[in-house]
Enzyme design. Structure first.
Site, PDB file in Angstrom:
ATOM      1  N   LEU A   1     -43.451  -1.978  -2.740  1.00 27.16           N
ATOM      2  CA  LEU A   1     -44.847  -2.333  -2.510  1.00 27.16           C
ATOM      3  C   LEU A   1     -45.784  -1.504  -3.396  1.00 27.16           C
ATOM      4  O   LEU A   1     -45.507  -0.340  -3.691  1.00 27.16           O
ATOM      5  CB  LEU A   1     -45.218  -2.128  -1.049  1.00 27.16           C
ATOM      6  N   CYS A   2     -46.888  -2.093  -3.774  1.00 26.97           N
ATOM      7  CA  CYS A   2     -47.859  -1.416  -4.656  1.00 26.97           C
ATOM      8  C   CYS A   2     -48.777  -0.524  -3.829  1.00 26.97           C
ATOM      9  O   CYS A   2     -49.995  -0.749  -3.734  1.00 26.97           O
ATOM     10  CB  CYS A   2     -48.663  -2.452  -5.434  1.00 26.97           C
ATOM     11  N   THR A   3     -48.186   0.480  -3.197  1.00 24.04           N
ATOM     12  CA  THR A   3     -48.941   1.483  -2.461  1.00 24.04           C
ATOM     13  C   THR A   3     -48.115   2.755  -2.398  1.00 24.04           C
ATOM     14  O   THR A   3     -46.891   2.687  -2.198  1.00 24.04           O
ATOM     15  CB  THR A   3     -49.283   1.023  -1.028  1.00 24.04           C
TER      16      THR A   3
END
EC number: 4.1.1.20
Length: 411
Positions: A361-363
């Protein structure tokens, strides 16, 4: 990279044979091939049965065990648990359907939670399960729906006591709470139940969760029994059910010590004669979720990339917080702690290193292990998160960033 002295798997409930974790007697690599995809959750039915057997052996025989399905509502797991415990507790209409599908006697199913909608309450009345009332308004709604069906609803009062379970992971009583009827308001609710001629069963008194201190649970039980006996004097009918909740914790982090059941059992043994003498028709229930299923499950994700950033190695896996929010730190704990994690097909390994395990995930919150010593892993290896049988998949934001779903198996 340096060679580190081999270590054993951090959690001993799953055997390790030829450096590969075994789940339900199956090597992890074989199980992954059988499932045909990663990530997945796997639950060991033998461990589930052993945990119930432990409680049956240690707690007084008069204590009944109920499974709180919110911990893990997977239908196959609930079906298995229904054959081991005395009752089920649900927190939604969907959970109610799963519970009823097991064939459990509806009289041994209870429905708890604030904000129950009229259609849910109507379904519970039609199914003849016990509704744990959370407010005076909910009481009036249940009574109205019962009249409309020509049925006499089975009800208990969920009490918000004036105390809490000390040192619990999640406090659910004491002070203002959305859960249950404040203890001081219970007598009025009991009188109204009598006026409405509902089928009154008793009380549900739950004060907190995830506690590893036996002395705190003993104190909570003391105060729970005292409160129940006091409230019983205003009951419109004999108390037949006294659900004293759970709160039994499991170890997750370094330094956690498993809960000592012996003092809890001894205290229950001490109380039962008095409770039975004053409430001769009562059945005393301990309702548990996490303690029954938490240690029997693992979460497995596959390494899809291995990268070094400014001297630190990251293992990128195809799962993460969208499947296992708790292991990631619940969207940012003040002090994040690692769950027990291993490379499942290289548990000990000959070469070891300090790495971080991150998801797709882009976090930066998508983190399953932060600077943790593991066996050296390569693309295709399987990362395992232990203590994952409770509050895993259904307690996670599975739709976050629209990645592929996770599967669950019972083995």
């Amino acid at each position: 990279m340096s060679t580190v002295k081999p270590v054993h798997a951090p959690m001993s409930q799953f055997p390790v044979i030829e450096d590969c974790l075994q789940i339900g007697g199956i090597p992890l690599t074989q199980l992954a091939a059988r499932i045909g995809q990663t990530p997945f959750y796997a639950y060991d039915r033998k461990l589930l049965a052993e945990r119930v057997a432990l409680l049956r052996r240690v707690l007084p025989s008069a204590i009944e065990l109920h499974y709180a399905m919110k911990a893990n509502p997977m239908p196959a797991l609930v079906q298995h648990m229904a054959g081991l415990v005395d009752g089920l507790d649900v927190a939604s209409q969907n959970e109610m359907k799963v519970a009823l599908d097991t064939g459990m006697n509806p009289a041994e199913i209870s429905f708890a939670g604030p904000g129950k909608r009229p259609p849910e309450l109507a379904a519970a009345i039609a199914a003849a399960i016990t509704i744990n009332l959370e407010s005076a308004h909910e009481l009036e709604t249940v009574a109205r729906l019962g009249r409309e069906q020509g049925r006499r609803p089975r009800v208990a009062v969920r009490v918000n006591p004036d105390f809490e379970l000390k040192a619990s992971g999640m406090k659910m009583s004491g002070g203002p709470k959305p859960f249950g009827v404040d203890a001081e308001q219970v007598p009025a609710v009991l009188r109204r139940i009598g006026e409405l001629e509902l089928d009154f069963q008793g009380f549900h008194i739950f004060s907190g969760s995830q506690n590893l201190r036996a002395e705190a649970i003993v104190e909570a039980h003391d105060r729970t029994f005292e409160l129940a006996l006091r409230l019983a004097t205003d009951a419109p009918a004999p108390i037949r059910l006294l659900n004293i909740g759970g709160g039994f914790g499991i170890p997750y982090f370094p330094g956690d010590t498993p809960l000592d059941l012996a003092p809890i059992a001894a205290n229950l043994e001490r109380w039962l004669p008095e409770v039975k003498a004053r409430l001769p028709e009562v059945r005393v229930v301990v309702e548990l979720g996490r303690y029954l299923v938490g240690e029997a499950g693992i979460y497995v994700a596959e390494v899809v990339d291995r990268k070094v950033s400014r001297g630190h190695t990251f293992l990128v896996v195809n799962g993460g917080l969208h499947h296992h929010l708790a292991a990631s730190g619940n969207f940012g704990q003040v002090i994040r702690k690692n769950y027990p994690v291993v490379v499942g097909n290289r548990v000990v390994g000959t070469e070891r290193e300090v790495v971080s395990v991150v998801g797709p995930l882009c976090t930066p919150l998508d983190l399953l292990a932060d600077r943790m010593e593991l066996a050296q892993a390569e693309v295709g290896d399987l990362i395992v998160v232990f203590q994952s049988g409770a509050y895993g998949l259904t307690a996670s934001p599975a739709a976050f960033l629209s990645h592929p779903p996770c599967v669950e198996v019972l083995v």
